[in-house]
Design a protein around this motif. Structure first.
Motif, PDB file in Angstrom:
ATOM      1  N   GLN A  23       0.816  -1.211   0.000  1.00  0.00           N
ATOM      2  CA  GLN A  23       0.000   0.000   0.000  1.00  0.00           C
ATOM      3  C   GLN A  23       0.853   1.266   0.000  1.00  0.00           C
ATOM      4  O   GLN A  23       0.458   2.275  -0.559  1.00  0.00           O
ATOM      5  N   VAL A  25       3.964   1.735  -1.162  1.00  0.00           N
ATOM      6  CA  VAL A  25       4.907   1.868  -2.271  1.00  0.00           C
ATOM      7  C   VAL A  25       4.113   2.228  -3.522  1.00  0.00           C
ATOM      8  O   VAL A  25       3.015   1.719  -3.739  1.00  0.00           O
ATOM      9  N   GLU A  26       4.669   3.130  -4.341  1.00  0.00           N
ATOM     10  CA  GLU A  26       3.980   3.485  -5.577  1.00  0.00           C
ATOM     11  C   GLU A  26       3.887   2.262  -6.477  1.00  0.00           C
ATOM     12  O   GLU A  26       4.884   1.604  -6.756  1.00  0.00           O
ATOM     13  N   ARG A  27       2.663   1.970  -6.896  1.00  0.00           N
ATOM     14  CA  ARG A  27       2.400   0.800  -7.739  1.00  0.00           C
ATOM     15  C   ARG A  27       1.333   1.144  -8.764  1.00  0.00           C
ATOM     16  O   ARG A  27       0.499   2.015  -8.519  1.00  0.00           O
ATOM     17  N   VAL A  82      -5.167   7.598  -0.409  1.00  0.00           N
ATOM     18  CA  VAL A  82      -4.196   7.093  -1.368  1.00  0.00           C
ATOM     19  C   VAL A  82      -4.028   8.120  -2.486  1.00  0.00           C
ATOM     20  O   VAL A  82      -5.013   8.614  -3.036  1.00  0.00           O
ATOM     21  N   ARG A  93      -0.728   4.439  -7.847  1.00  0.00           N
ATOM     22  CA  ARG A  93      -1.288   4.803  -6.552  1.00  0.00           C
ATOM     23  C   ARG A  93      -0.236   4.569  -5.491  1.00  0.00           C
ATOM     24  O   ARG A  93       0.636   3.709  -5.645  1.00  0.00           O
ATOM     25  N   GLN A  94      -0.331   5.373  -4.428  1.00  0.00           N
ATOM     26  CA  GLN A  94       0.578   5.206  -3.301  1.00  0.00           C
ATOM     27  C   GLN A  94      -0.122   5.671  -2.037  1.00  0.00           C
ATOM     28  O   GLN A  94      -0.618   6.788  -1.961  1.00  0.00           O
ATOM     29  N   THR A  96      -0.490   6.600   2.059  1.00  0.00           N
ATOM     30  CA  THR A  96       0.160   7.555   2.954  1.00  0.00           C
ATOM     31  C   THR A  96       0.215   6.951   4.358  1.00  0.00           C
ATOM     32  O   THR A  96      -0.387   5.889   4.596  1.00  0.00           O
TER      33      THR A  96
END
Length: 153
Positions: A23, A25-27, A82, A93-94, A96
């Motif tokens: 959640q 990490v930018e993915r 997010v 999405r990343q 917080t």
């Protein structure tokens, strides 16, 4: 605590840490993700086995449904914490720190059912809970991306 409860709590901790790492990490944002369905399937089997050996009262069933409803509501709120952005031709999405805090709060409210229903039910049903709330969060994120005109890139 008996061994199955300790094992379930250990699995819960591992899954929570894994979910939080994904959640935060930018993915890429995917329209569909099999993770939620896999967790629901495994969780439903575990919960089904438990309920077969420890039948739930009507009250227990209602409390479990309430926990899931609260979890879904928190997932919707969590989805708005997010960040969504575009990298190249992909929506990413990343989460917080607030995203992580809401995951922990949601799990905490789920485990509160342990105090009110058949002993061990919260730990046994946690994978099902994770799957349901993960899919709910995903649906809201995909909806947010579409509303912002970010999807379909």
């Amino acid at each position: 605590m008996d061994n199955p409860t300790v094992t379930n709590l250990a699995i819960t901790a591992v899954v929570l840490l894994w979910l939080l790492s994904r959640q935060l990490v930018e993915r890429p944002l995917r329209e569909k993700s099999p993770v939620g369905l896999v967790l629901i399937t495994i969780g439903a089997v575990e919960t089904g086995w438990y309920v077969t050996a420890h039948p739930l009262s009507w009250r227990d069933g209602v409390l479990v449904v309430v926990s899931l409803a609260v979890g879904v509501a928190l997932a919707a709120v969590r989805a708005f914490t997010v960040r969504l952005s575009v990298r190249g031709d992909r929506v990413v999405r990343q989460g917080t720190p607030l995203t992580a805090a809401l995951w922990v709060a949601g799990l905490g409210q789920h485990f509160l059912i342990n105090a009110a229903v058949s002993a061990g039910l919260g730990a046994v049903s946690v994978l099902f809970y994770f799957g349901v709330v993960l899919l709910a969060q995903q649906r809201v994120l995909v909806g947010r991306a579409a509303t912002a005109g970010l999807s379909g890139r």
